[in-house]
Design a protein around this motif. Structure first.
Motif, PDB file in Angstrom:
ATOM      1  N   MET A   1       0.847  -1.188   0.000  1.00  0.00           N
ATOM      2  CA  MET A   1       0.000   0.000   0.000  1.00  0.00           C
ATOM      3  C   MET A   1       0.881   1.235   0.000  1.00  0.00           C
ATOM      4  SD  MET A   1      -1.284   0.528   3.956  1.00  0.00           S
ATOM      5  CE  MET A   1      -0.082   0.952   5.231  1.00  0.00           C
ATOM      6  N   LYS A   2       0.283   2.398  -0.299  1.00  0.00           N
ATOM      7  CA  LYS A   2       0.989   3.676  -0.287  1.00  0.00           C
ATOM      8  C   LYS A   2       0.714   4.409   1.029  1.00  0.00           C
ATOM      9  CE  LYS A   2       2.943   4.197  -4.412  1.00  0.00           C
ATOM     10  NZ  LYS A   2       4.369   4.545  -4.585  1.00  0.00           N
ATOM     11  N   ALA A   3       1.733   5.135   1.503  1.00  0.00           N
ATOM     12  CA  ALA A   3       1.596   5.889   2.750  1.00  0.00           C
ATOM     13  C   ALA A   3       2.538   7.082   2.728  1.00  0.00           C
ATOM     14  CB  ALA A   3       1.907   4.991   3.948  1.00  0.00           C
ATOM     15  N   ILE A   4       2.209   8.090   3.554  1.00  0.00           N
ATOM     16  CA  ILE A   4       3.071   9.262   3.715  1.00  0.00           C
ATOM     17  C   ILE A   4       4.060   8.964   4.846  1.00  0.00           C
ATOM     18  CG2 ILE A   4       3.180  11.712   4.307  1.00  0.00           C
ATOM     19  CD1 ILE A   4       2.022  11.143   1.554  1.00  0.00           C
ATOM     20  N   VAL A   5       5.339   8.870   4.508  1.00  0.00           N
ATOM     21  CA  VAL A   5       6.350   8.413   5.452  1.00  0.00           C
ATOM     22  C   VAL A   5       7.352   9.519   5.764  1.00  0.00           C
ATOM     23  CG1 VAL A   5       8.135   6.684   5.905  1.00  0.00           C
ATOM     24  CG2 VAL A   5       6.112   6.070   4.560  1.00  0.00           C
ATOM     25  N   ARG A   6       7.614   9.708   7.058  1.00  0.00           N
ATOM     26  CA  ARG A   6       8.698  10.588   7.503  1.00  0.00           C
ATOM     27  C   ARG A   6       9.938   9.727   7.691  1.00  0.00           C
ATOM     28  NH1 ARG A   6       8.997  11.396  13.504  1.00  0.00           N
ATOM     29  NH2 ARG A   6      10.218   9.524  13.124  1.00  0.00           N
ATOM     30  N   THR A   7      10.946   9.982   6.892  1.00  0.00           N
ATOM     31  CA  THR A   7      12.196   9.231   7.017  1.00  0.00           C
ATOM     32  C   THR A   7      13.235   9.982   7.826  1.00  0.00           C
ATOM     33  OG1 THR A   7      13.014  10.132   4.921  1.00  0.00           O
ATOM     34  CG2 THR A   7      11.817   8.029   4.835  1.00  0.00           C
ATOM     35  N   GLU A  16       7.897  11.341   2.139  1.00  0.00           N
ATOM     36  CA  GLU A  16       7.859  10.465   0.977  1.00  0.00           C
ATOM     37  C   GLU A  16       6.508   9.768   0.868  1.00  0.00           C
ATOM     38  OE1 GLU A  16      11.086   7.718   1.005  1.00  0.00           O
ATOM     39  OE2 GLU A  16      12.623   9.261   1.370  1.00  0.00           O
ATOM     40  N   PHE A  17       6.004   9.670  -0.334  1.00  0.00           N
ATOM     41  CA  PHE A  17       4.793   8.883  -0.613  1.00  0.00           C
ATOM     42  C   PHE A  17       5.298   7.515  -1.050  1.00  0.00           C
ATOM     43  CE2 PHE A  17       0.851   8.146  -3.347  1.00  0.00           C
ATOM     44  CZ  PHE A  17       0.045   7.884  -2.247  1.00  0.00           C
ATOM     45  N   ALA A  18       5.425   6.621  -0.083  1.00  0.00           N
ATOM     46  CA  ALA A  18       6.181   5.392  -0.292  1.00  0.00           C
ATOM     47  C   ALA A  18       5.322   4.144  -0.210  1.00  0.00           C
ATOM     48  CB  ALA A  18       7.313   5.313   0.735  1.00  0.00           C
ATOM     49  N   ALA A 102      -2.343   6.633   5.239  1.00  0.00           N
ATOM     50  CA  ALA A 102      -2.032   5.417   4.498  1.00  0.00           C
ATOM     51  C   ALA A 102      -3.316   4.830   3.929  1.00  0.00           C
ATOM     52  CB  ALA A 102      -1.351   4.397   5.407  1.00  0.00           C
ATOM     53  N   GLU A 103      -3.179   4.004   2.920  1.00  0.00           N
ATOM     54  CA  GLU A 103      -4.364   3.440   2.271  1.00  0.00           C
ATOM     55  C   GLU A 103      -5.115   2.467   3.173  1.00  0.00           C
ATOM     56  OE1 GLU A 103      -3.179   3.660  -2.435  1.00  0.00           O
ATOM     57  OE2 GLU A 103      -2.364   1.992  -1.256  1.00  0.00           O
ATOM     58  N   TYR A 104      -4.393   1.828   4.095  1.00  0.00           N
ATOM     59  CA  TYR A 104      -5.019   0.972   5.107  1.00  0.00           C
ATOM     60  C   TYR A 104      -4.486   1.376   6.474  1.00  0.00           C
ATOM     61  CZ  TYR A 104      -6.649  -2.035   1.327  1.00  0.00           C
ATOM     62  OH  TYR A 104      -7.279  -2.500   0.197  1.00  0.00           O
ATOM     63  N   VAL A 105      -5.388   1.435   7.464  1.00  0.00           N
ATOM     64  CA  VAL A 105      -5.033   1.951   8.785  1.00  0.00           C
ATOM     65  C   VAL A 105      -5.619   1.049   9.858  1.00  0.00           C
ATOM     66  CG1 VAL A 105      -5.194   3.929  10.340  1.00  0.00           C
ATOM     67  CG2 VAL A 105      -5.083   4.304   7.866  1.00  0.00           C
ATOM     68  N   CYS A 106      -4.833   0.776  10.906  1.00  0.00           N
ATOM     69  CA  CYS A 106      -5.329   0.028  12.058  1.00  0.00           C
ATOM     70  C   CYS A 106      -5.578   0.996  13.215  1.00  0.00           C
ATOM     71  CB  CYS A 106      -4.336  -1.051  12.481  1.00  0.00           C
ATOM     72  SG  CYS A 106      -4.289  -2.459  11.349  1.00  0.00           S
ATOM     73  N   VAL A 107      -6.757   0.907  13.814  1.00  0.00           N
ATOM     74  CA  VAL A 107      -7.172   1.823  14.883  1.00  0.00           C
ATOM     75  C   VAL A 107      -7.716   0.999  16.052  1.00  0.00           C
ATOM     76  CG1 VAL A 107      -8.620   3.801  15.478  1.00  0.00           C
ATOM     77  CG2 VAL A 107      -7.816   3.512  13.123  1.00  0.00           C
ATOM     78  N   ALA A 108      -7.351   1.396  17.275  1.00  0.00           N
ATOM     79  CA  ALA A 108      -7.901   0.732  18.459  1.00  0.00           C
ATOM     80  C   ALA A 108      -9.420   0.908  18.484  1.00  0.00           C
ATOM     81  CB  ALA A 108      -7.282   1.308  19.725  1.00  0.00           C
ATOM     82  N   GLU A 109     -10.138  -0.133  18.841  1.00  0.00           N
ATOM     83  CA  GLU A 109     -11.598  -0.088  18.864  1.00  0.00           C
ATOM     84  C   GLU A 109     -12.126   1.063  19.715  1.00  0.00           C
ATOM     85  OE1 GLU A 109     -15.308  -3.194  19.639  1.00  0.00           O
ATOM     86  OE2 GLU A 109     -13.430  -3.471  20.727  1.00  0.00           O
ATOM     87  N   VAL A 110     -11.451   1.358  20.827  1.00  0.00           N
ATOM     88  CA  VAL A 110     -11.912   2.402  21.745  1.00  0.00           C
ATOM     89  C   VAL A 110     -11.738   3.806  21.172  1.00  0.00           C
ATOM     90  CG1 VAL A 110     -11.532   1.005  23.803  1.00  0.00           C
ATOM     91  CG2 VAL A 110      -9.673   2.454  22.934  1.00  0.00           C
ATOM     92  N   SER A 111     -10.989   3.928  20.081  1.00  0.00           N
ATOM     93  CA  SER A 111     -10.729   5.241  19.475  1.00  0.00           C
ATOM     94  C   SER A 111     -11.482   5.430  18.167  1.00  0.00           C
ATOM     95  CB  SER A 111      -9.224   5.420  19.229  1.00  0.00           C
ATOM     96  OG  SER A 111      -8.496   5.323  20.425  1.00  0.00           O
ATOM     97  N   LEU A 112     -12.535   4.669  18.002  1.00  0.00           N
ATOM     98  CA  LEU A 112     -13.266   4.657  16.742  1.00  0.00           C
ATOM     99  C   LEU A 112     -14.763   4.732  17.002  1.00  0.00           C
ATOM    100  CD1 LEU A 112     -12.089   4.296  13.853  1.00  0.00           C
ATOM    101  CD2 LEU A 112     -12.678   1.869  14.021  1.00  0.00           C
ATOM    102  N   GLY A 113     -15.493   5.401  16.107  1.00  0.00           N
ATOM    103  CA  GLY A 113     -16.946   5.482  16.212  1.00  0.00           C
ATOM    104  C   GLY A 113     -17.581   5.325  14.843  1.00  0.00           C
TER     105      GLY A 113
END
Length: 319
Positions: A1-7, A16-18, A102-113
């Motif tokens: 996947m593509k993501a915005i990365v701070r190197t 970088e869009f890496a 990023a095109e795919y993101v993982c989020v803790a259940e408690v921080s999502l609605g």
């Protein structure tokens, strides 16, 4: 996947869009396919680093995906997740760890609605950090009540646009402080009075307020204290480093000297507050204000615009 990365720490041009690996959700996490995100001052801090991070020889760090505010559709859930399932439309935050751009993101259940039904993904992504900061500053730290006189400094920014509307939803009489070009916008959000700080110094107006939320504070803590009614509250939610330091260091001391309370707080986005905001948003009492929209690949440009300090509302990214 593509993501915005701070190197490495530095300006937006170094981002970088890496190509990176797709994340796998932990037991308590939800993986979403990103539809939209928004930029925050936190992203600028994580991008630039603290002064000591930029010392010669210390610039390189482990690559990091930036981003905090996200909205999208659930792709998969961890084994411990009970509130969400594939296909749900959601919004929330990744926290201080980043990983949101990023095109795919993982989020803790408690921080999502669940995303408000009347909002687009772009509008929903504009909500979490800014709106919850305004909500917790006014309600939890400020103790807002109907009929109070509330002043919002920095009423045209991300936190400020939400603060004006949330304060009105709580039944307060709101005075908004902003620049000339944002006066009409503040009025359209429901502010009862708008002060153009380029023409008037509100700290010398002689007015008194029950609650002051400095979403972008640029005055001395003693100026704010002078503006408070007896029993009034000053909450620093953003602004210059000196103002934040004053609120953090002097706020507790001044709060013990009389009935006026002063202080600073750190936002903690929770599902309970995301649900509270969902109700306000679906009722139409609060509407996200979006200044500009960029593609995810243009995150560096979006962060550069945020750093200029003139955004009117939120800046969003679309995947």
């Amino acid at each position: 996947m593509k993501a915005i990365v701070r190197t490495q720490y530095g300006p937006p041009e170094l981002l970088e869009f890496a190509e990176v690996a797709i994340p796998v959700p932990a037991g308590n996490e939800v993986m979403i396919r990103l539809c939209a995100a928004s930029v925050n001052p936190l992203d600028l801090y994580l991008m630039k680093g603290a002064p000591w991070d930029r010392m010669p020889g210390l610039r390189k760090r482990k690559p990091m995906i930036l981003g905090c505010d996200v909205a999208g559709r659930v792709e998969a859930v961890g084994r411990e997740v009970t509130q969400f399932q594939a296909g749900d439309e959601v919004f929330g935050v990744t926290g201080f760890k980043g990983n949101g751009f990023a095109e795919y993101v993982c989020v803790a259940e408690v921080s999502l609605g669940l995303k408000p039904e009347n909002l687009t993904f772009e509008q929903a992504a504009a909500v979490p950090v800014a709106a919850i900061t305004a909500l917790q500053g006014l309600r939890d730290k400020g103790g807002i009540r109907p009929g109070q006189k509330v002043l919002v400094e920095g009423a045209s920014g991300g936190v400020g646009t939400f603060a004006v509307q949330i304060a009105k939803a709580f039944g307060a009489a709101v005075t908004a402080v902003c620049s000339t070009r944002n006066v009409d916008q503040a009025s359209s959000m429901g502010a009862d009075c708008v002060i153009d700080y380029t023409k008037e110094d509100f700290t010398r107006s002689g007015q008194r307020y029950d609650l002051i939320l400095a979403a972008s504070g640029h005055h001395s803590i003693f100026d704010y204290r002078r503006l408070l009614t007896e029993g009034g509250v000053y909450v620093a939610a953003g602004g210059g480093l000196f103002q934040i330091f004053e609120a953090f260091a002097l706020g507790p001391v001044l709060s013990r000297m009389g009935r006026k309370k002063m202080g600073f707080f750190l936002t903690k986005v929770t599902r309970k507050d995301l649900d509270f905001m969902k109700d306000l948003l679906e009722s139409g009492k609060v509407v996200p204000v979006i200044d500009r929209s960029y593609r995810l690949s243009e995150a560096a440009e979006a962060l550069g615009y945020l750093a200029e300090g003139h955004a009117r509302g939120k800046i969003v990214l679309t995947a």
